[in-house]
Every structure is written in structure tokens, then in C-alpha cells.
Design a protein around this motif. Structure first.
Motif, short mmCIF file in Angstrom:
data_model
loop_
_atom_site.label_atom_id
_atom_site.label_comp_id
_atom_site.label_asym_id
_atom_site.label_seq_id
_atom_site.Cartn_x
_atom_site.Cartn_y
_atom_site.Cartn_z
N LEU A 35 -7.07 -14.24 2.19
CA LEU A 35 -6.83 -14.57 0.79
C LEU A 35 -5.37 -14.99 0.63
O LEU A 35 -4.51 -14.57 1.40
N PRO A 36 -5.07 -15.80 -0.36
CA PRO A 36 -3.72 -16.36 -0.47
C PRO A 36 -2.70 -15.33 -0.95
O PRO A 36 -3.02 -14.44 -1.74
N LEU A 37 -1.48 -15.47 -0.47
CA LEU A 37 -0.35 -14.72 -1.00
C LEU A 37 0.34 -15.65 -1.99
O LEU A 37 1.41 -16.22 -1.70
N GLU A 38 -0.25 -15.81 -3.16
CA GLU A 38 0.20 -16.80 -4.15
C GLU A 38 1.48 -16.32 -4.83
O GLU A 38 1.46 -15.46 -5.71
N GLY A 43 -9.99 -2.42 -5.59
CA GLY A 43 -11.36 -2.76 -5.94
C GLY A 43 -11.56 -4.26 -6.03
O GLY A 43 -12.68 -4.76 -5.88
N ALA A 44 -10.47 -5.00 -6.25
CA ALA A 44 -10.57 -6.45 -6.33
C ALA A 44 -11.04 -7.05 -5.01
O ALA A 44 -11.80 -8.03 -5.00
N ALA A 45 -10.61 -6.48 -3.87
CA ALA A 45 -11.07 -6.96 -2.58
C ALA A 45 -12.56 -6.72 -2.42
O ALA A 45 -13.30 -7.56 -1.90
N LEU A 46 -13.02 -5.55 -2.87
CA LEU A 46 -14.45 -5.24 -2.84
C LEU A 46 -15.24 -6.21 -3.71
O LEU A 46 -16.28 -6.74 -3.29
N GLY A 71 0.13 -5.67 -12.05
CA GLY A 71 0.26 -6.99 -12.62
C GLY A 71 -0.80 -7.22 -13.68
O GLY A 71 -1.15 -6.31 -14.43
N GLY A 72 -1.37 -8.43 -13.72
CA GLY A 72 -2.36 -8.76 -14.72
C GLY A 72 -3.77 -8.37 -14.31
O GLY A 72 -3.98 -7.63 -13.34
N THR A 80 -4.38 -9.92 -4.33
CA THR A 80 -3.18 -10.71 -4.11
C THR A 80 -1.96 -10.07 -4.77
O THR A 80 -0.87 -10.02 -4.19
N ILE A 81 -2.13 -9.55 -5.99
CA ILE A 81 -1.02 -8.90 -6.69
C ILE A 81 -0.52 -7.71 -5.89
O ILE A 81 0.69 -7.50 -5.72
N ALA A 82 -1.45 -6.89 -5.36
CA ALA A 82 -1.06 -5.74 -4.55
C ALA A 82 -0.32 -6.18 -3.30
O ALA A 82 0.68 -5.58 -2.90
N ALA A 83 -0.80 -7.26 -2.68
CA ALA A 83 -0.14 -7.76 -1.47
C ALA A 83 1.25 -8.29 -1.79
O ALA A 83 2.20 -8.11 -1.01
N LEU A 84 1.42 -8.93 -2.95
CA LEU A 84 2.75 -9.41 -3.34
C LEU A 84 3.71 -8.25 -3.55
O LEU A 84 4.90 -8.36 -3.22
#
Length: 516
Positions: free
Chosen positions: A432-435, A394-397, A453-454, A460-464
Motif C-alpha cells: 500500500l502507498p506511503l502517501e 482495522g483499515a488493513a483488515l 489522522g482522518g 497509510t496514516i499509521a505508517a506515516l
């Protein structure tokens, strides 16, 4: 395992080319033939008030169009009733500087939608655009076929007119190139409409095992080697993520593996220009599991949580016909995510294909769990690159809305290729960044990693999390949660599932170059 008792109607996919699809006659000529029921003609915004450049066949001058509120802006249409056929439709093409290939696709879609009551339609607009003939034929065909799509499989009486014939006008010297482009557009639209069919189908009519059956059927027709892995096979493979998500379901999970190998005209394999692996999230219905979703309209759309797998499967059906020279291996991870006495619980630890242990802190973060096993399997193939696509967060949305999907990656080369295909197909992506500094948020006290994560940067957290399972293979992750559906008709996207990513993945596979 038997299907649920309430599954009364078997799945049907009449739009699937190999399963009695409706076919659309495509024709390109210097003029439209007799019998065309609706004709679209290009009208530009007024430039010179004294010049009347409105096509005479419309039977109206510029002043009359203006009184009707028609100005010629992009996508405007005005249906002009006729006592006898054909009906003419004025189609706005906008100012010359706006007339790109993407706009031409939108113009075609606007016309096809305005001509929705007619089965045989013709369009004469391409010569108003400075677009090469092949591209014009492609985008016009895409726009019309995508806009006229409707999911009617479960309606006793369909209240729409299926499109039977699409006629395009081109100059004599451009007919061959326009026709070639129109054929390509037909293949791309057919694939996207298959992805839409799959995502629009209710979960009681399309289980993981049903999707396996669909893959076997379309694979046989489109030159794909297909293998479907049942629950016992998945246990043997050690896919603990997929099995953990499936634990609360009465339906068995499936992993579907598809392989495309480029061949010459005789059917003999040829040396591939690269090896691309595709991974699709196939959550057939996502209740959230023990971390139950709230009962709101978004919950009802969770039949579309398999849109990533649908896009990959549909994209694979186009590769042989379009002569793709890359070899492509695809992994679709399919299950529903349900709460029950056997469901995975918060705090459980799952062991994945590569031996990684994962603490489950939220069972509604299930997409990354099924994708991780597939990424392990894809990495074992040692491809030149891996691309996964998923309705993941949902964060991407929230970040990008419903028009643009997110892309993350560990190597800029493959991300850039995805972005280029996004532009070519008008399926918007934003990187979006892979921070990496956020990775510590996924640390677990009891396992190698946790699945949550947080509060912030959820995409980004899901991608990490996913990045942990690809090693050093170039990889891009497409988070399509925001783009999987639209709530109302817009341009070539009818209400419902969009099929987003299908045409993008086809273009990516066709133009793929090894990034290492």
C-alpha cells in the motif's frame, strides 16, 4: 510487581522446543516402513477416461472414487476405511499446471488434517510435482506440522491425536536433499507454532513479564543474546510511548531486546552479510484504554494483539539452526492497554525516546505509540534496514481481508525483499502507498505530532506516523491485523492464531541484502 490475583495457572509452552516440546520423528525413504498408520497417495483429476491411473493400493478404481465425489482436485481427500492398518487416503493433487511448491504444502496439509486420528502418517505425493527435492521436503513437512497444530495447553483432556511420526517417500537419488528440506521445514513450522502458542495464550497467562521469561528461555537454547528491560529501565531509556500505553495497567511493561550474531561451526562470530533490525508490537491485551473497544467478538481476540512480537521472537529462534548469515537485532515492545484512573487520557502528550512529543487523540491507536519508541532504538543501532510487524489497523483488515497483510515502506528495496519472502513462504503481502501528502493529517496544535489522522486510509496514516521515527534508514512496515487469526481450519492454518509473519521474517533475514 505481583501478578493479578486471578492468575492461577502458570504459563506453559510445551510446544516450545527448549521447554519439553512434543517431537515429531521425520524420515525419508524410497518406501514407507511397517507401522505407518495412515498413508496418503496422490490422485490427479481424470485426463483420459479410458486410463485408470489411480494407485492400486487404494483398492478403488476411478469410477468408485467418482461415485464417492472425489475428483482429484487440489486438497481433496478421501479416507478409505481399512479393517487392518494402514488406512489409505486419496489426496487430490490437481492438474499438472497447478502443482507449485505452495500447492504441495496445501496438499500435505490436507492429508495431515484428514489423517488427524493417526499419530504415524506417511505421504507419497512429491513425485507428482515438478518441485526440487529439497523444496518438496520442506513444504510437505511444513504443511503437515502446521496443519496438525492445536493449542491445548489449558485443556485437562486434549481431544486430538498428537503427530508422532511423519514419513516421506522420495526417489533414491533424492533422499538426502529431501531430508535436508524436511529438516528446514521442521524448523520453520516449529517457529510458526511457537508464535501461535504465544498468540493463543490468554492474557492472564501471558503478561509482558511472562513473555520476557519465555524470551530468556528460548534465547539461551537458540544462540540469542537476550536483555529484558523492566519499568525502571524503560523510564531511564525515555520510552514515553510504551510507558504511556502501560499507564493504566497493573502489569509492568517490558521491552525485550534479542541479538543474533552469525557464527561459524566452531561458534566463533563471523562477518555478517548485513544488519537487519526487527520490531514487534507486543500488546498483550488491548482493551482500547480510555477509548474502550466495543464488546464484540473482535474484543475477545485482542489477546492476539501481541502477534507481531510473537512472530519476531519465534523467527529469531530459527536463525542459528538455519545458518543465517545476517546479524539481526530485535525489539519487542510489550504491555497491555487498559482503562483505569491512571490511564493515559485523550489529549495527553507523551515524550518519546528521540524527544518527539505526541498528542494522544485516541488511546486505541496504541500500537504505533509503542512501536515508535522501538523504531527510535532500532535507528540508533544504524542497521542496514528496519522491518516492523504489528496487528496495527482495522483499515488493513477492511482493505485486504483475512488472507493478505499490508506492507508500506520508505525504500522500495526493502519492501521488495519483504514481498519476495512473502511469495516464498505463501504468506501474502500487498504493498500500500506511503502517501506523504496525508502526513498533515497528523499535525497537532500542542505537540510535534498526533497519533490519529482522518477517517480514511487508516493503514497509510499509521505508517506515516511510524515513518517519522526511522529517519532515512530503509524501512518496511507489515500491518498484519487481518491475518493474525482464522475463524475455521483452512489448509495449513488451524482455527485460531496463524503465526503469520514468522516464516516470512525468517526467509527475509536469511536472504537479506543491504539496501543502501
Amino acid at each position: 510487581m505481583p501478578s493479578r490475583p486471578h492468575k492461577l495457572i502458570p504459563p506453559t509452552f510445551s510446544r516450545t522446543p527448549s521447554l519439553d516440546a512434543e517431537t515429531v520423528e521425520l524420515a525419508v525413504a524410497i518406501e514407507l516402513p511397517e507401522g505407518v498408520e495412515a498413508i496418503g497417495l496422490a490422485v490427479a483429476p481424470v485426463v483420459d477416461e479410458d486410463a485408470d491411473d489411480v494407485p492400486s493400493a487404494l483398492g478403488l478404481d476411478r469410477a468408485a472414487l467418482k461415485r464417492a465425489g472425489f475428483t482429484g482436485e487440489v486438497g481433496q481427500t478421501l479416507v478409505i476405511p481399512a479393517q487392518d492398518a494402514p488406512t489409505y487416503i486419496a489426496v487430490g493433487v490437481g492438474a499438472p499446471e497447478k502443482r507449485t511448491a505452495a500447492v504441495l504444502r496445501d496438499v500435505s496439509a490436507a492429508f495431515a488434517r484428514a489423517a488427524g486420528a493417526f499419530a504415524s502418517i506417511g505421504l507419497d505425493v512429491s513425485r507428482s510435482f515438478d518441485v526440487d527435492p529439497a523444496s518438496a521436503g520442506q513444504v510437505i513437512t511444513e504443511g503437515a506440522l502446521l496443519a496438525r497444530y492445536r493449542y491445548t495447553e489449558l485443556k485437562r483432556e486434549a481431544k486430538h491425536t498428537p503427530l508422532a511420526a511423519l514419513h516421506l517417500v522420495a526417489g533414491a537419488e533424492d533422499i538426502a536433499a529431501t531430508a535436508s528440506g524436511a529438516h528446514r521445514g521442521e524448523v520453520l513450522a516449529r517457529s510458526a507454532n511457537l508464535a501461535r502458542d504465544l498468540a493463543n495464550t490468554p492474557p492472564s497467562h501471558l503478561t509482558a513479564s511472562d513473555l520476557g521469561d519465555v524470551a530468556l528461555a528460548v534465547g539461551a537454547t537458540h544462540g540469542l543474546a537476550v536483555e529484558v528491560f523492566d519499568k525502571d529501565a524503560l523510564i531511564a531509556l525515555g520510552t514515553g510511548g510504551l510507558l504511556g500505553v502501560n499507564a493504566g495497567s497493573v502489569e509492568e511493561p517490558r521491552m525485550i531486546q534479542l541479538r543474533y550474531t552469525p557464527k561459524d561451526d566452531s561458534g566463533a562470530p563471523i562477518e555478517a552479510t548485513g544488519h537487519l533490525a526487527l520490531v514487534g508490537k507486543g500488546i498483550m491485551y488491548d482493551s482500547g484504554g480510555i477509548s474502550l473497544k466495543p464488546s464484540d467478538p473482535m474484543h475477545a481476540s485482542m489477546k492476539m494483539d501481541m502477534a507481531g512480537a510473537g512472530a519476531v521472537l519465534a523467527a529469531m529462534t530459527a536463525l542459528q539452526e538455519l545458518g543465517c548469515t545476517s546479524s539481526v537485532t530485535a525489539f519487542l515492545m510489550c504491555t497491555d492497554n487498559m482503562p483505569s484512573g491512571s490511564a493515559t487520557m485523550l489529549g495527553d502528550v507523551l515524550t518519546f525516546r528521540n524527544g518527539t512529543t505526541v498528542e494522544v487523540k485516541n488511546t486505541d491507536a496504541e500500537g504505533r505509540l509503542v512501536l515508535a519508541d522501538a523504531l527510535c532504538l532500532a535507528a540508533e543501532e544504524e542497521p542496514d534496514a528496519i522491518v516492523d510487524i504489528a496487528t496495527l489497523t482495522g483499515a488493513a483488515l477492511m482493505a485486504l481481508g483475512t488472507k493478505t497483510a499490508a506492507v508500506h515502506g520508505n525504500e522500495q528495496g526493502i519492501v521488495d525483499q519483504a514481498l519476495a519472502s512473502s511469495k516464498a513462504t505463501d504468506e501474502p503481502l500487498w504493498q500500500l502507498p506511503l502517501e506523504r501528502s496525508y502526513r498533515k493529517q497528523l499535525d497537532s496544535d500542542v505537540a510535534d505530532i498526533s497519533n490519529m489522522g482522518g477517517r480514511f486510509a487508516g493503514s497509510t496514516i499509521a505508517a506515516l506516523f511510524l515513518a517519522d521515527f526511522v529517519g532515512d534508514i530503509p524501512w518496511a512496515h507489515l500491518d498484519i491485523a487481518g491475518t493474525m487469526l482464522v475463524d475455521a481450519d483452512e489448509s495449513w492454518r488451524p482455527k485460531g492464531a496463524t503465526g503469520y509473519g514468522t516464516r516470512l521474517l525468517i526467509d527475509l533475514a536469511e536472504n537479506f541484502t543491504a539496501a543502501r
